[in-house]
Write a protein that holds these residues in place. Structure first.
Motif, PDB file in Angstrom:
ATOM      1  N   THR A   1      42.438  33.355  35.669  1.00 30.68           N
ATOM      2  CA  THR A   1      41.021  33.667  35.810  1.00 30.68           C
ATOM      3  C   THR A   1      40.379  32.583  36.664  1.00 30.68           C
ATOM      4  OG1 THR A   1      40.537  32.449  33.775  1.00 30.68           O
ATOM      5  CG2 THR A   1      40.906  34.829  33.583  1.00 30.68           C
ATOM      6  N   ARG A   2      39.253  32.893  37.234  1.00 28.27           N
ATOM      7  CA  ARG A   2      38.594  31.900  38.071  1.00 28.27           C
ATOM      8  C   ARG A   2      37.990  30.802  37.203  1.00 28.27           C
ATOM      9  NH1 ARG A   2      32.982  32.167  41.492  1.00 28.27           N
ATOM     10  NH2 ARG A   2      33.192  30.072  42.382  1.00 28.27           N
ATOM     11  N   PRO A   3      38.200  29.532  37.557  1.00 30.02           N
ATOM     12  CA  PRO A   3      37.545  28.446  36.820  1.00 30.02           C
ATOM     13  C   PRO A   3      36.033  28.621  36.869  1.00 30.02           C
ATOM     14  CG  PRO A   3      39.233  27.576  38.287  1.00 30.02           C
ATOM     15  CD  PRO A   3      39.066  29.027  38.628  1.00 30.02           C
ATOM     16  N   VAL A   4      35.404  28.652  35.722  1.00 28.45           N
ATOM     17  CA  VAL A   4      33.973  28.939  35.659  1.00 28.45           C
ATOM     18  C   VAL A   4      33.178  27.651  35.784  1.00 28.45           C
ATOM     19  CG1 VAL A   4      32.108  29.890  34.267  1.00 28.45           C
ATOM     20  CG2 VAL A   4      34.370  30.946  34.207  1.00 28.45           C
ATOM     21  N   CYS A   5      32.392  27.576  36.828  1.00 28.22           N
ATOM     22  CA  CYS A   5      31.457  26.463  36.997  1.00 28.22           C
ATOM     23  C   CYS A   5      30.316  26.964  37.869  1.00 28.22           C
ATOM     24  CB  CYS A   5      32.123  25.232  37.598  1.00 28.22           C
ATOM     25  SG  CYS A   5      33.270  25.557  38.926  1.00 28.22           S
ATOM     26  N   SER A   6      29.599  27.958  37.349  1.00 27.41           N
ATOM     27  CA  SER A   6      28.560  28.628  38.125  1.00 27.41           C
ATOM     28  C   SER A   6      27.422  27.673  38.472  1.00 27.41           C
ATOM     29  CB  SER A   6      28.014  29.824  37.351  1.00 27.41           C
ATOM     30  OG  SER A   6      26.985  30.442  38.082  1.00 27.41           O
TER      31      SER A   6
ATOM     32  N   ALA B   1      45.355  41.310  41.636  1.00 29.42           N
ATOM     33  CA  ALA B   1      44.322  42.334  41.801  1.00 29.42           C
ATOM     34  C   ALA B   1      43.437  42.435  40.564  1.00 29.42           C
ATOM     35  CB  ALA B   1      44.974  43.683  42.093  1.00 29.42           C
ATOM     36  N   ARG B   2      44.021  42.224  39.404  1.00 29.87           N
ATOM     37  CA  ARG B   2      43.260  42.370  38.159  1.00 29.87           C
ATOM     38  C   ARG B   2      42.166  41.314  38.034  1.00 29.87           C
ATOM     39  NH1 ARG B   2      46.592  42.414  32.657  1.00 29.87           N
ATOM     40  NH2 ARG B   2      47.354  40.480  33.589  1.00 29.87           N
ATOM     41  N   GLN B   3      42.409  40.105  38.534  1.00 35.78           N
ATOM     42  CA  GLN B   3      41.433  39.030  38.366  1.00 35.78           C
ATOM     43  C   GLN B   3      40.265  39.146  39.337  1.00 35.78           C
ATOM     44  OE1 GLN B   3      41.513  37.403  35.750  1.00 35.78           O
ATOM     45  NE2 GLN B   3      43.562  38.072  35.166  1.00 35.78           N
ATOM     46  N   GLY B   4      40.492  39.694  40.525  1.00 39.51           N
ATOM     47  CA  GLY B   4      39.388  40.023  41.422  1.00 39.51           C
ATOM     48  C   GLY B   4      38.692  38.868  42.107  1.00 39.51           C
ATOM     49  N   TRP B   5      39.349  37.710  42.235  1.00 46.14           N
ATOM     50  CA  TRP B   5      38.664  36.594  42.896  1.00 46.14           C
ATOM     51  C   TRP B   5      39.547  35.827  43.873  1.00 46.14           C
ATOM     52  CZ3 TRP B   5      40.196  31.456  42.656  1.00 46.14           C
ATOM     53  CH2 TRP B   5      41.178  31.140  41.712  1.00 46.14           C
ATOM     54  N   CYS B   6      40.850  36.061  43.873  1.00 44.89           N
ATOM     55  CA  CYS B   6      41.766  35.205  44.633  1.00 44.89           C
ATOM     56  C   CYS B   6      41.611  35.355  46.141  1.00 44.89           C
ATOM     57  CB  CYS B   6      43.207  35.471  44.222  1.00 44.89           C
ATOM     58  SG  CYS B   6      43.817  37.110  44.661  1.00 44.89           S
ATOM     59  N   GLY B   7      41.079  36.485  46.605  1.00 44.55           N
ATOM     60  CA  GLY B   7      40.840  36.676  48.027  1.00 44.55           C
ATOM     61  C   GLY B   7      41.934  37.450  48.737  1.00 44.55           C
ATOM     62  N   VAL B   8      41.591  37.937  49.912  1.00 47.78           N
ATOM     63  CA  VAL B   8      42.502  38.777  50.692  1.00 47.78           C
ATOM     64  C   VAL B   8      43.718  37.991  51.163  1.00 47.78           C
ATOM     65  CG1 VAL B   8      42.714  40.068  52.857  1.00 47.78           C
ATOM     66  CG2 VAL B   8      40.703  40.394  51.404  1.00 47.78           C
TER      67      VAL B   8
ATOM     68  N   GLN C   1      51.072  53.141  31.830  1.00 50.85           N
ATOM     69  CA  GLN C   1      49.811  53.624  32.394  1.00 50.85           C
ATOM     70  C   GLN C   1      49.963  54.266  33.773  1.00 50.85           C
ATOM     71  OE1 GLN C   1      50.485  50.410  31.730  1.00 50.85           O
ATOM     72  NE2 GLN C   1      49.064  49.586  30.208  1.00 50.85           N
ATOM     73  N   GLY C   2      50.985  53.838  34.523  1.00 48.98           N
ATOM     74  CA  GLY C   2      51.156  54.375  35.867  1.00 48.98           C
ATOM     75  C   GLY C   2      50.153  53.835  36.858  1.00 48.98           C
ATOM     76  N   TRP C   3      49.740  52.577  36.679  1.00 49.85           N
ATOM     77  CA  TRP C   3      48.748  51.976  37.572  1.00 49.85           C
ATOM     78  C   TRP C   3      49.416  51.285  38.753  1.00 49.85           C
ATOM     79  CZ3 TRP C   3      46.264  49.220  32.827  1.00 49.85           C
ATOM     80  CH2 TRP C   3      45.434  50.123  32.143  1.00 49.85           C
ATOM     81  N   THR C   4      48.924  51.555  39.953  1.00 45.62           N
ATOM     82  CA  THR C   4      49.272  50.761  41.123  1.00 45.62           C
ATOM     83  C   THR C   4      48.331  49.554  41.156  1.00 45.62           C
ATOM     84  OG1 THR C   4      47.697  51.878  42.578  1.00 45.62           O
ATOM     85  CG2 THR C   4      49.905  52.872  42.367  1.00 45.62           C
ATOM     86  N   PRO C   5      48.582  48.571  42.030  1.00 50.56           N
ATOM     87  CA  PRO C   5      47.623  47.464  42.145  1.00 50.56           C
ATOM     88  C   PRO C   5      46.203  47.927  42.458  1.00 50.56           C
ATOM     89  CG  PRO C   5      49.683  46.840  43.176  1.00 50.56           C
ATOM     90  CD  PRO C   5      49.823  48.296  42.791  1.00 50.56           C
ATOM     91  N   LEU C   6      46.062  49.013  43.223  1.00 49.31           N
ATOM     92  CA  LEU C   6      44.721  49.507  43.533  1.00 49.31           C
ATOM     93  C   LEU C   6      44.047  50.072  42.287  1.00 49.31           C
ATOM     94  CD1 LEU C   6      42.587  49.934  45.680  1.00 49.31           C
ATOM     95  CD2 LEU C   6      43.640  52.131  46.234  1.00 49.31           C
ATOM     96  N   HIS C   7      44.796  50.775  41.436  1.00 50.88           N
ATOM     97  CA  HIS C   7      44.236  51.231  40.160  1.00 50.88           C
ATOM     98  C   HIS C   7      43.723  50.035  39.354  1.00 50.88           C
ATOM     99  CE1 HIS C   7      46.645  54.917  40.905  1.00 50.88           C
ATOM    100  NE2 HIS C   7      45.807  55.514  40.084  1.00 50.88           N
ATOM    101  N   VAL C   8      44.546  48.991  39.302  1.00 53.81           N
ATOM    102  CA  VAL C   8      44.192  47.814  38.511  1.00 53.81           C
ATOM    103  C   VAL C   8      42.937  47.151  39.068  1.00 53.81           C
ATOM    104  CG1 VAL C   8      44.942  45.494  37.866  1.00 53.81           C
ATOM    105  CG2 VAL C   8      46.541  47.405  37.714  1.00 53.81           C
ATOM    106  N   ALA C   9      42.868  47.010  40.389  1.00 53.35           N
ATOM    107  CA  ALA C   9      41.713  46.363  41.012  1.00 53.35           C
ATOM    108  C   ALA C   9      40.436  47.162  40.773  1.00 53.35           C
ATOM    109  CB  ALA C   9      41.960  46.193  42.509  1.00 53.35           C
TER     110      ALA C   9
END
Length: 348
Positions: A47-52, A111-118, A139-147
């Protein structure tokens, strides 16, 4: 194991991870721990380190400064993660990308965490492009399903860019249903959970074949939605049930104007209890406005559907023969809905 624990800790300095890698036997760097995850999988799952740096109570100028600082901080965190993954990947040169017994790959994890970047996604895909099409079990999820199914993050721009990139890399997965009971596609997950930016990023590159679909048939670009209790419906009808952002619903009404006035053709589904084919429930045979009223969607969403197709206020569903107003009158706690619908119905 110390290395696995260090890789899973988003707040630990990467120098510690690199030190533990140097101290570990080479053949142990790809071994899974007791949970079945390799060190690299733990890194990709961080997960992204939280320091907003954002504070709603600050002045606009201060908020602008903090937004820029937040963006800069995210870029630094992404660069650090990229550097660590690039140092670990050579140890996985003969790796097929699947890192758990249930088929979750490194790409699924990132993909699940949504912050690592392209850049991180590109790095993982270069290591094994087949990860783009790998499916989890059961579940039959591809990475795009997960994202698309992941919880929206605070750094929405990064998540949007990642989802858009995955869709560009594996466009054939965009409308493939998963293996869950709802048979949901990445597009459907995005409509249900994400902002307009994500939905537009997925749908804008796709040709809009409104003319071909004007008779209520499923678009070739919108896969059927099937479950044990419902037959085929259209994307806008599904969105009316899911309470998406108002902007998303407005966009779908604008992009698919024929859907607001379409009642999907009656279908038949298999009933395992009766061992025979039975008609679908009346819920299948409704307009989007009827759907929204039946599920007591936010009033703002109902207002969008009324503006898109006001004639629907006078139309009845195909089986129970109820107008949207009559549907709301059967619901508890729907006084504000009834008052609004009575007003607009009298104006039609």
């Amino acid at each position: 194991m110390p290395l696995h624990a260090a890789c899973a800790n988003p707040y630990l300095d990467n120098d510690v991870v690199e030190f533990l890698m140097q101290q570990s036997p080479t053949n142990s760097l790809t071994l899974p721990d007791a949970t079945g995850y390799s060190p690299l999988y733990h890194v990709c799952s961080r997960t992204r380190p939280v320091c907003s740096l954002l504070d709603e109570n600050e002045t606009s100028s201060t908020q602008t400064t903090n937004v820029n600082a937040e963006s800069s901080l995210l870029q630094q965190q992404q660069a650090a993660l990229y550097k660590l993954i690039s140092k670990m990947l050579p140890y996985y040169s003969n790796f097929d990308g699947v890192t758990t017994p249930r088929g979750w790959t490194l790409l699924h994890a990132a993909a699940r965490q949504g912050w690592c970047g392209v850049d991180v996604l590109q790095l993982l895909i270069q290591q094994n492009p087949n990860q783009l099409y790998a499916r989890t079990e059961p579940q039959g999820w591809t990475p795009l399903h997960v994202a698309c199914g992941a919880t929206p993050t605070t750094n929405n721009d990064a998540q949007t860019a990642m989802i858009s990139f995955l869709a560009q890399q594996a466009p054939t997965t965009l409308h493939q249903p998963d293996a869950t009971l709802t048979r949901s596609t990445p597009v459907e997950y995005a409509v249900r959970k994400h902002s307009l930016a994500v939905v537009r990023a997925l749908l804008e590159p796709i040709p809009n074949h409104n003319d071909e679909d004007s008779h209520g048939q499923d678009s070739p670009y919108l896969s059927p939605h099937r479950s044990k209790s419902r037959g085929t419906t259209l994307l806008l009808h599904l969105a009316a049930q899911w309470n998406p952002h108002v902007a998303v619903l407005e966009y779908l009404c604008h992009r698919y104007p024929h859907m607001v006035s379409t009642i999907p053709a009656a279908t038949r589904v298999w009933s395992s209890q009766r061992h025979s084919k039975t008609s679908t429930t009346s819920m299948t045979l409704m307009l989007p406005l009827h759907w929204a009223c039946a599920t007591l969607a936010p009033l703002a969403n109902i207002q969008v559907l009324v503006r898109a197709h006001p004639v629907a206020l006078m139309q009845r569903d195909a089986q129970r023969h109820r107008t949207p107003l009559e549907i709301c009158q059967t619901k508890h706690g729907a006084a504000s809905y009834v008052a609004y619908l009575q007003t607009v119905t009298n104006q039609v």
